[in-house]
Structures are given as structure tokens and as C-alpha cells.
Design a protein around this motif. Structure first.
Motif, PDB file in Angstrom:
ATOM      1  N   GLY A 135      64.147  50.896  31.702  1.00 45.37           N
ATOM      2  CA  GLY A 135      65.554  50.557  31.560  1.00 45.37           C
ATOM      3  C   GLY A 135      66.427  51.640  32.151  1.00 45.37           C
ATOM      4  O   GLY A 135      65.939  52.664  32.622  1.00 45.37           O
ATOM      5  N   GLY A 136      67.719  51.402  32.111  1.00 49.10           N
ATOM      6  CA  GLY A 136      68.622  52.391  32.653  1.00 49.10           C
ATOM      7  C   GLY A 136      70.062  51.954  32.601  1.00 49.10           C
ATOM      8  O   GLY A 136      70.403  50.911  32.036  1.00 49.10           O
ATOM      9  N   GLY A 137      70.876  52.770  33.225  1.00 42.30           N
ATOM     10  CA  GLY A 137      72.317  52.582  33.185  1.00 42.30           C
ATOM     11  C   GLY A 137      72.828  51.500  34.111  1.00 42.30           C
ATOM     12  O   GLY A 137      72.290  51.263  35.191  1.00 42.30           O
ATOM     13  N   MET A 138      73.902  50.885  33.675  1.00 44.13           N
ATOM     14  CA  MET A 138      74.569  49.831  34.428  1.00 44.13           C
ATOM     15  C   MET A 138      75.367  50.434  35.582  1.00 44.13           C
ATOM     16  O   MET A 138      75.969  51.495  35.433  1.00 44.13           O
ATOM     17  CB  MET A 138      75.493  49.060  33.482  1.00 44.13           C
ATOM     18  CG  MET A 138      76.206  47.880  34.094  1.00 44.13           C
ATOM     19  SD  MET A 138      77.304  47.091  32.878  1.00 44.13           S
ATOM     20  CE  MET A 138      76.111  46.263  31.836  1.00 44.13           C
ATOM     21  N   GLU A 139      75.355  49.757  36.704  1.00 42.50           N
ATOM     22  CA  GLU A 139      76.167  50.155  37.850  1.00 42.50           C
ATOM     23  C   GLU A 139      77.425  49.282  37.899  1.00 42.50           C
ATOM     24  O   GLU A 139      77.452  48.175  37.349  1.00 42.50           O
ATOM     25  CB  GLU A 139      75.378  50.011  39.153  1.00 42.50           C
ATOM     26  CG  GLU A 139      74.162  50.934  39.251  1.00 42.50           C
ATOM     27  CD  GLU A 139      74.505  52.419  39.208  1.00 42.50           C
ATOM     28  OE1 GLU A 139      75.602  52.802  39.675  1.00 42.50           O
ATOM     29  OE2 GLU A 139      73.690  53.200  38.695  1.00 42.50           O
ATOM     30  N   ILE A 140      78.461  49.768  38.555  1.00 39.98           N
ATOM     31  CA  ILE A 140      79.725  49.039  38.671  1.00 39.98           C
ATOM     32  C   ILE A 140      79.470  47.625  39.201  1.00 39.98           C
ATOM     33  O   ILE A 140      78.785  47.445  40.205  1.00 39.98           O
ATOM     34  CB  ILE A 140      80.692  49.784  39.628  1.00 39.98           C
ATOM     35  CG1 ILE A 140      81.063  51.152  39.065  1.00 39.98           C
ATOM     36  CG2 ILE A 140      81.934  48.952  39.954  1.00 39.98           C
ATOM     37  CD1 ILE A 140      81.958  51.121  37.861  1.00 39.98           C
ATOM     38  N   GLY A 141      79.995  46.638  38.495  1.00 37.48           N
ATOM     39  CA  GLY A 141      79.895  45.250  38.925  1.00 37.48           C
ATOM     40  C   GLY A 141      78.654  44.517  38.462  1.00 37.48           C
ATOM     41  O   GLY A 141      78.563  43.302  38.622  1.00 37.48           O
ATOM     42  N   SER A 193      75.871  43.000  35.718  1.00 37.15           N
ATOM     43  CA  SER A 193      75.787  42.484  34.357  1.00 37.15           C
ATOM     44  C   SER A 193      74.622  43.190  33.646  1.00 37.15           C
ATOM     45  O   SER A 193      73.816  43.883  34.284  1.00 37.15           O
ATOM     46  CB  SER A 193      75.521  40.975  34.382  1.00 37.15           C
ATOM     47  OG  SER A 193      74.225  40.716  34.905  1.00 37.15           O
ATOM     48  N   PHE A 194      74.525  43.001  32.346  1.00 35.18           N
ATOM     49  CA  PHE A 194      73.387  43.556  31.617  1.00 35.18           C
ATOM     50  C   PHE A 194      72.075  42.976  32.151  1.00 35.18           C
ATOM     51  O   PHE A 194      71.085  43.681  32.290  1.00 35.18           O
ATOM     52  CB  PHE A 194      73.512  43.282  30.109  1.00 35.18           C
ATOM     53  CG  PHE A 194      74.515  44.165  29.423  1.00 35.18           C
ATOM     54  CD1 PHE A 194      74.244  45.500  29.181  1.00 35.18           C
ATOM     55  CD2 PHE A 194      75.734  43.648  29.015  1.00 35.18           C
ATOM     56  CE1 PHE A 194      75.159  46.322  28.534  1.00 35.18           C
ATOM     57  CE2 PHE A 194      76.661  44.461  28.367  1.00 35.18           C
ATOM     58  CZ  PHE A 194      76.376  45.800  28.121  1.00 35.18           C
ATOM     59  N   GLU A 195      72.077  41.671  32.469  1.00 31.78           N
ATOM     60  CA  GLU A 195      70.873  41.023  32.998  1.00 31.78           C
ATOM     61  C   GLU A 195      70.491  41.588  34.362  1.00 31.78           C
ATOM     62  O   GLU A 195      69.310  41.867  34.621  1.00 31.78           O
ATOM     63  CB  GLU A 195      71.073  39.499  33.107  1.00 31.78           C
ATOM     64  CG  GLU A 195      71.231  38.789  31.775  1.00 31.78           C
ATOM     65  CD  GLU A 195      72.676  38.786  31.255  1.00 31.78           C
ATOM     66  OE1 GLU A 195      73.574  39.430  31.856  1.00 31.78           O
ATOM     67  OE2 GLU A 195      72.913  38.154  30.214  1.00 31.78           O
ATOM     68  N   GLU A 196      71.470  41.762  35.230  1.00 30.50           N
ATOM     69  CA  GLU A 196      71.189  42.341  36.549  1.00 30.50           C
ATOM     70  C   GLU A 196      70.659  43.769  36.411  1.00 30.50           C
ATOM     71  O   GLU A 196      69.729  44.169  37.126  1.00 30.50           O
ATOM     72  CB  GLU A 196      72.447  42.327  37.423  1.00 30.50           C
ATOM     73  CG  GLU A 196      72.844  40.946  37.876  1.00 30.50           C
ATOM     74  CD  GLU A 196      74.251  40.882  38.456  1.00 30.50           C
ATOM     75  OE1 GLU A 196      74.470  40.012  39.318  1.00 30.50           O
ATOM     76  OE2 GLU A 196      75.123  41.684  38.062  1.00 30.50           O
ATOM     77  N   THR A 197      71.229  44.513  35.489  1.00 28.50           N
ATOM     78  CA  THR A 197      70.759  45.876  35.245  1.00 28.50           C
ATOM     79  C   THR A 197      69.303  45.850  34.788  1.00 28.50           C
ATOM     80  O   THR A 197      68.471  46.628  35.274  1.00 28.50           O
ATOM     81  CB  THR A 197      71.646  46.571  34.190  1.00 28.50           C
ATOM     82  OG1 THR A 197      72.987  46.616  34.686  1.00 28.50           O
ATOM     83  CG2 THR A 197      71.156  47.971  33.874  1.00 28.50           C
ATOM     84  N   ALA A 198      68.979  44.954  33.870  1.00 31.28           N
ATOM     85  CA  ALA A 198      67.598  44.849  33.390  1.00 31.28           C
ATOM     86  C   ALA A 198      66.647  44.508  34.532  1.00 31.28           C
ATOM     87  O   ALA A 198      65.580  45.129  34.672  1.00 31.28           O
ATOM     88  CB  ALA A 198      67.505  43.795  32.282  1.00 31.28           C
ATOM     89  N   GLN A 199      67.009  43.517  35.348  1.00 29.95           N
ATOM     90  CA  GLN A 199      66.149  43.129  36.479  1.00 29.95           C
ATOM     91  C   GLN A 199      65.930  44.301  37.431  1.00 29.95           C
ATOM     92  O   GLN A 199      64.805  44.587  37.842  1.00 29.95           O
ATOM     93  CB  GLN A 199      66.776  41.958  37.251  1.00 29.95           C
ATOM     94  CG  GLN A 199      66.740  40.642  36.531  1.00 29.95           C
ATOM     95  CD  GLN A 199      65.383  39.956  36.581  1.00 29.95           C
ATOM     96  OE1 GLN A 199      64.394  40.502  37.021  1.00 29.95           O
ATOM     97  NE2 GLN A 199      65.355  38.727  36.108  1.00 29.95           N
ATOM     98  N   LYS A 200      67.017  44.969  37.819  1.00 31.17           N
ATOM     99  CA  LYS A 200      66.932  46.086  38.769  1.00 31.17           C
ATOM    100  C   LYS A 200      66.098  47.230  38.213  1.00 31.17           C
ATOM    101  O   LYS A 200      65.234  47.770  38.904  1.00 31.17           O
ATOM    102  CB  LYS A 200      68.326  46.611  39.118  1.00 31.17           C
ATOM    103  CG  LYS A 200      69.110  45.739  40.045  1.00 31.17           C
ATOM    104  CD  LYS A 200      70.481  46.384  40.299  1.00 31.17           C
ATOM    105  CE  LYS A 200      71.381  45.480  41.105  1.00 31.17           C
ATOM    106  NZ  LYS A 200      72.704  46.090  41.334  1.00 31.17           N
ATOM    107  N   GLU A 201      66.367  47.617  36.983  1.00 30.41           N
ATOM    108  CA  GLU A 201      65.662  48.749  36.394  1.00 30.41           C
ATOM    109  C   GLU A 201      64.177  48.452  36.214  1.00 30.41           C
ATOM    110  O   GLU A 201      63.335  49.309  36.460  1.00 30.41           O
ATOM    111  CB  GLU A 201      66.294  49.148  35.058  1.00 30.41           C
ATOM    112  CG  GLU A 201      67.693  49.722  35.196  1.00 30.41           C
ATOM    113  CD  GLU A 201      67.742  51.056  35.927  1.00 30.41           C
ATOM    114  OE1 GLU A 201      66.751  51.822  35.879  1.00 30.41           O
ATOM    115  OE2 GLU A 201      68.773  51.356  36.555  1.00 30.41           O
ATOM    116  N   LEU A 202      63.856  47.239  35.784  1.00 33.51           N
ATOM    117  CA  LEU A 202      62.451  46.880  35.621  1.00 33.51           C
ATOM    118  C   LEU A 202      61.721  46.975  36.951  1.00 33.51           C
ATOM    119  O   LEU A 202      60.649  47.576  37.041  1.00 33.51           O
ATOM    120  CB  LEU A 202      62.311  45.469  35.038  1.00 33.51           C
ATOM    121  CG  LEU A 202      60.867  45.007  34.805  1.00 33.51           C
ATOM    122  CD1 LEU A 202      60.184  45.867  33.746  1.00 33.51           C
ATOM    123  CD2 LEU A 202      60.842  43.538  34.409  1.00 33.51           C
TER     124      LEU A 202
END
Length: 149
Positions: free
Chosen positions: A47-53, A55-64
């Protein structure tokens, strides 16, 4: 540019609120995927921190994907965690209060591969977890995967 790093230019190591996502991945044996983090040298959830723009779901997908090489075919929101219990001070001095959306990846594809944020990636039985970082303990407790009582 990394959102948290850009904030740090202005606030130094002072406490900030850090929105982000954590992902629970279970294998067919109901073992949980953990990463040995290179920044804190302890075991935690991907997991990790959210980037500008994002969503929580996009953050989860990217970090995974970035941290494990896995792609979640479906994510289910299983909890939210925030507040003073999620304060953390990194070994290098940065202070944060995490505000975390906790997802379960109900199906994943891909091959496990670590990046520079991970020293190791392993699945562990829920009843035989390694020493977890404080944040991961609180997140897993929040969604009922473990009990520290």
C-alpha cells in the motif's frame, strides 16, 4: 512528483495527514501477502500514499502493482482507518497520521516481484504472522483479521 515528498519541501518532518490505501491479498491457503519494507525494515501490507487526482481504488491498484507485480482483478473496500492510532514516525524523522482505505483483492493475477520499496514478499498464515509494523497491526485489527487483545 510524489505528493508527500512535495509537501515535505514545505513542512519538513512535521506531522501531516497522509491519505492512502492498503491491500489485503490472500492466497488459496488463506495466507496473507506481506512485504518486508525497505523504508522501515519491518513487515507490512502492500500500500501507499495517494497521488493528486487519484481515488482510493486507483491508489490501491497502483501500489499493489508497483510493490508486488500483482494486478487486482477486483477490489472490495473492507474498512477505513484514521485518527491518532495511525500516527507513525519514520526512522528518518518524518511524521504522519495515516487515513487509509483498506481493500481486499478478491482476485489477483501476475507474478510476485518486488521493487525498491520491498526487501521481500511472502505469504504468511494468519495465525503465524511475523512481527508486523504498528500501522499494519492497526489496519488488520480494524478489519477483524487479527486481535491484539
Amino acid at each position: 512528483m510524489n505528493y508527500i515528498k512535495s509537501l515535505r519541501q514545505y513542512v519538513g518532518t512535521s506531522p501531516i495527514i497522509a491519505p492512502g490505501s492498503a491491500i489485503i491479498v490472500l492466497n488459496e491457503k488463506n495466507e496473507i501477502l506481506l512485504q518486508l519494507r525497505s523504508d522501515t525494515d519491518d513487515w507490512g501490507l502492500p500500500g501507499g500514499g495517494m497521488e493528486i487526482g487519484d481515488s482510493f481504488e486507483e491508489t490501491a491498484q497502483k501500489e499493489l502493482y508497483e510493490e508486488t507485480g500483482l494486478i487486482a482483478q477486483e477490489l472490495k473496500l473492507v474498512g477505513l482507518a484514521s485518527g491518532k492510532e495511525l500516527y507513525y514516525k519514520f526512522p528518518h524523522g518524518d511524521e504522519i497520521y495515516n487515513a487509509t482505505a483498506i481493500f481486499k483483492a478478491t482476485a489477483v493475477k501476475g507474478i510476485l516481484k518486488q521493487n525498491e520499496e520491498s526487501k521481500d514478499l511472502k505469504y504468511f498464515p494468519l495465525e503465524k504472522l511475523p512481527d508486523l509494523n504498528y500501522t499494519t497491526l492497526k489496519l488488520l485489527e480494524n478489519v477483524g483479521y487479527i486481535s491484539t487483545n
